[in-house]
Scaffold this motif. Structure first.
Motif, PDB file in Angstrom:
ATOM      1  N   ALA A 102      55.358  41.366  45.001  1.00 34.59           N
ATOM      2  CA  ALA A 102      54.238  41.610  45.914  1.00 34.59           C
ATOM      3  C   ALA A 102      52.951  41.726  45.112  1.00 34.59           C
ATOM      4  O   ALA A 102      52.913  42.369  44.066  1.00 34.59           O
ATOM      5  CB  ALA A 102      54.486  42.880  46.713  1.00 34.59           C
ATOM      6  N   GLN A 103      51.902  41.091  45.572  1.00 30.93           N
ATOM      7  CA  GLN A 103      50.625  41.087  44.869  1.00 30.93           C
ATOM      8  C   GLN A 103      49.621  41.918  45.656  1.00 30.93           C
ATOM      9  O   GLN A 103      49.464  41.739  46.859  1.00 30.93           O
ATOM     10  CB  GLN A 103      50.138  39.643  44.703  1.00 30.93           C
ATOM     11  N   SER A 104      48.929  42.792  44.969  1.00 29.03           N
ATOM     12  CA  SER A 104      47.987  43.693  45.610  1.00 29.03           C
ATOM     13  C   SER A 104      46.563  43.181  45.429  1.00 29.03           C
ATOM     14  O   SER A 104      46.171  42.791  44.324  1.00 29.03           O
ATOM     15  CB  SER A 104      48.118  45.096  45.015  1.00 29.03           C
ATOM     16  N   VAL A 105      45.807  43.170  46.513  1.00 25.80           N
ATOM     17  CA  VAL A 105      44.398  42.764  46.491  1.00 25.80           C
ATOM     18  C   VAL A 105      43.603  43.814  47.262  1.00 25.80           C
ATOM     19  O   VAL A 105      44.008  44.238  48.347  1.00 25.80           O
ATOM     20  CB  VAL A 105      44.193  41.372  47.143  1.00 25.80           C
ATOM     21  N   THR A 106      42.481  44.227  46.697  1.00 23.56           N
ATOM     22  CA  THR A 106      41.617  45.212  47.352  1.00 23.56           C
ATOM     23  C   THR A 106      40.311  44.553  47.770  1.00 23.56           C
ATOM     24  O   THR A 106      39.636  43.932  46.946  1.00 23.56           O
ATOM     25  CB  THR A 106      41.322  46.395  46.423  1.00 23.56           C
ATOM     26  N   LEU A 107      39.981  44.697  49.040  1.00 22.44           N
ATOM     27  CA  LEU A 107      38.770  44.105  49.628  1.00 22.44           C
ATOM     28  C   LEU A 107      37.796  45.219  49.985  1.00 22.44           C
ATOM     29  O   LEU A 107      38.164  46.189  50.651  1.00 22.44           O
ATOM     30  CB  LEU A 107      39.133  43.309  50.881  1.00 22.44           C
ATOM     31  N   SER A 108      36.560  45.075  49.549  1.00 26.65           N
ATOM     32  CA  SER A 108      35.508  46.044  49.846  1.00 26.65           C
ATOM     33  C   SER A 108      34.570  45.469  50.906  1.00 26.65           C
ATOM     34  O   SER A 108      34.145  44.313  50.809  1.00 26.65           O
ATOM     35  CB  SER A 108      34.718  46.359  48.570  1.00 26.65           C
ATOM     36  N   LEU A 109      34.264  46.271  51.913  1.00 28.64           N
ATOM     37  CA  LEU A 109      33.305  45.866  52.953  1.00 28.64           C
ATOM     38  C   LEU A 109      32.854  47.106  53.699  1.00 28.64           C
ATOM     39  O   LEU A 109      33.440  48.183  53.544  1.00 28.64           O
ATOM     40  CB  LEU A 109      33.907  44.852  53.911  1.00 28.64           C
ATOM     41  N   SER A 110      31.824  46.976  54.509  1.00 27.59           N
ATOM     42  CA  SER A 110      31.304  48.127  55.241  1.00 27.59           C
ATOM     43  C   SER A 110      32.302  48.601  56.288  1.00 27.59           C
ATOM     44  O   SER A 110      33.134  47.831  56.778  1.00 27.59           O
ATOM     45  CB  SER A 110      29.974  47.778  55.914  1.00 27.59           C
ATOM     46  N   HIS A 111      32.193  49.874  56.649  1.00 29.97           N
ATOM     47  CA  HIS A 111      33.070  50.454  57.666  1.00 29.97           C
ATOM     48  C   HIS A 111      32.946  49.682  58.975  1.00 29.97           C
ATOM     49  O   HIS A 111      33.949  49.374  59.631  1.00 29.97           O
ATOM     50  CB  HIS A 111      32.703  51.926  57.872  1.00 29.97           C
ATOM     51  N   SER A 112      31.725  49.349  59.369  1.00 30.20           N
ATOM     52  CA  SER A 112      31.507  48.687  60.660  1.00 30.20           C
ATOM     53  C   SER A 112      32.109  47.293  60.691  1.00 30.20           C
ATOM     54  O   SER A 112      32.716  46.893  61.688  1.00 30.20           O
ATOM     55  CB  SER A 112      30.006  48.618  60.969  1.00 30.20           C
ATOM     56  N   LEU A 113      31.966  46.540  59.606  1.00 30.80           N
ATOM     57  CA  LEU A 113      32.547  45.202  59.576  1.00 30.80           C
ATOM     58  C   LEU A 113      34.072  45.284  59.522  1.00 30.80           C
ATOM     59  O   LEU A 113      34.766  44.455  60.116  1.00 30.80           O
ATOM     60  CB  LEU A 113      32.011  44.410  58.383  1.00 30.80           C
ATOM     61  N   ALA A 114      34.598  46.289  58.834  1.00 30.39           N
ATOM     62  CA  ALA A 114      36.051  46.470  58.791  1.00 30.39           C
ATOM     63  C   ALA A 114      36.600  46.737  60.188  1.00 30.39           C
ATOM     64  O   ALA A 114      37.563  46.100  60.630  1.00 30.39           O
ATOM     65  CB  ALA A 114      36.416  47.610  57.841  1.00 30.39           C
ATOM     66  N   VAL A 115      35.973  47.682  60.899  1.00 27.94           N
ATOM     67  CA  VAL A 115      36.473  48.068  62.218  1.00 27.94           C
ATOM     68  C   VAL A 115      36.203  46.981  63.259  1.00 27.94           C
ATOM     69  O   VAL A 115      37.070  46.666  64.085  1.00 27.94           O
ATOM     70  CB  VAL A 115      35.840  49.404  62.654  1.00 27.94           C
ATOM     71  N   GLY A 116      35.013  46.404  63.223  1.00 34.04           N
ATOM     72  CA  GLY A 116      34.611  45.482  64.282  1.00 34.04           C
ATOM     73  C   GLY A 116      35.037  44.048  64.084  1.00 34.04           C
ATOM     74  O   GLY A 116      35.066  43.271  65.054  1.00 34.04           O
ATOM     75  N   TRP A 117      35.411  43.661  62.845  1.00 32.01           N
ATOM     76  CA  TRP A 117      35.738  42.252  62.614  1.00 32.01           C
ATOM     77  C   TRP A 117      37.054  42.059  61.876  1.00 32.01           C
ATOM     78  O   TRP A 117      37.905  41.281  62.300  1.00 32.01           O
ATOM     79  CB  TRP A 117      34.613  41.567  61.834  1.00 32.01           C
TER      80      TRP A 117
END
Length: 304
Positions: free
Chosen positions: A94-109
């Motif tokens: 299993a390969q782990s990847v971490t994505l950073s983005l704003s809370h609003s874009l995470a929740v809304g998109w």
């Protein structure tokens, strides 16, 4: 006798303490209790033999010795993290990847699309860090990120990802009253986000509104701002694509006023060495495909 190095966890705690707005936030970033975090800072200061922080009005600040330590230790610490993260991935694991983005874009998109991602890439464990800036990518804590156009992405590989359009929205009852009273925005309690600032004035200029608008009440989180008009408190300047879930649910409706496209939109970014990892490349391409789907649907939704 060769002097030993301080433990890596103490160095990590010191760097987080030096850069976080408070020790409490730094402790959360290290997944430690405040007491355990303070003990690490004390142990690091004892190892160096000098105090790293001093109390001043407004909180703790780095001492001169602390500033020297930070300038010398941080580059080496970040390079060590990058080197550890670039270790070749073992086939079949299993390969782990971490994505950073704003809370609003995470929740809304993003989050509504994660089931589709897991179905397409069961071999990748995708983690999310909610941060508006690019700091997690530069520190090595995130492999790639989605950032708004006002974020400095210097030194990172980046490309446009999502367009952003803004338009006024309100709860259905507020929207009905707004139309019944002649549709005058200057009589409304206007809501907006703190960053980027001045959005209502910008929207008014872009759409040819001549009437001066009252100052907007601002919120740090876009999604938190959406909750206020959803409960009937004011008119918000909403942004695509994060507003679509609120419009689809009927909690918010448009005010029959025009959209305006913001310059820049969201960009997809990553450090060059992380971008070359196969798992990161797969996430990158999946985000591109989802952005293409969003872009193809946006014109019809704006016209609706």
């Amino acid at each position: 006798m060769r002097r030993r190095l301080p433990p890596l966890e103490q160095i990590e705690a010191f760097i987080e303490a030096a850069e976080a707005p408070s020790f409490r936030v730094a402790a959360e970033r290290c997944a430690l209790s405040p007491a355990a975090f303070s003990r690490r800072i004390q142990a690091f200061s004892s190892f160096v033999g000098l105090p790293m922080f001093e109390r001043r009005p407004g909180g703790l600040r780095l001492t001169e010795a602390g500033r020297r330590c930070l300038s010398q230790l941080k580059p080496a610490y970040l390079e060590l993290r990058r080197a550890a993260a670039s270790v070749v991935e073992a086939p079949g694991e299993a390969q782990s990847v971490t994505l950073s983005l704003s809370h609003s874009l995470a929740v809304g998109w993003l989050i509504p699309r994660l089931d589709a991602f897991r179905a397409a890439h069961p071999e990748i464990e995708l983690s999310i860090k909610t941060q508006r800036g690019a700091g997690d990518m530069r520190s090595g804590e995130a492999d790639l990120g989605i950032c708004y156009a006002d974020i400095d992405l210097g030194g990172l590989v980046s490309q446009p990802l999502l367009d952003v359009c803004v338009t006024p929205v309100a709860a259905p009852a507020v929207a009905a009253a707004f139309q019944a009273r002649g549709g005058r925005l200057e009589t409304q309690r206007l809501l907006s986000v703190a960053y980027p600032g001045g959005l209502w004035s910008w929207w008014a200029r872009e759409t040819g509104m001549d009437t001066p608008l009252p100052p907007a009440a601002t919120y740090d989180l876009l999604h938190a701002m959406y909750e206020m008009p959803s409960e009937g408190f004011g008119v918000a300047l909403a942004a695509t694509p994060t507003v679509w879930p609120h419009l689809d649910s009927g909690r918010l409706v448009r005010l029959d006023l025009p959209f305006a496209a913001t310059p820049g939109g969201y960009r997809l970014a990553a450090p060059a060495d992380r971008r070359r990892r196969s798992a990161v490349g797969a996430v990158w391409r999946w985000l591109e495909s989802e952005a293409d789907r969003t872009r193809s649907l946006t014109p019809a939704r704006i016209a609706a």
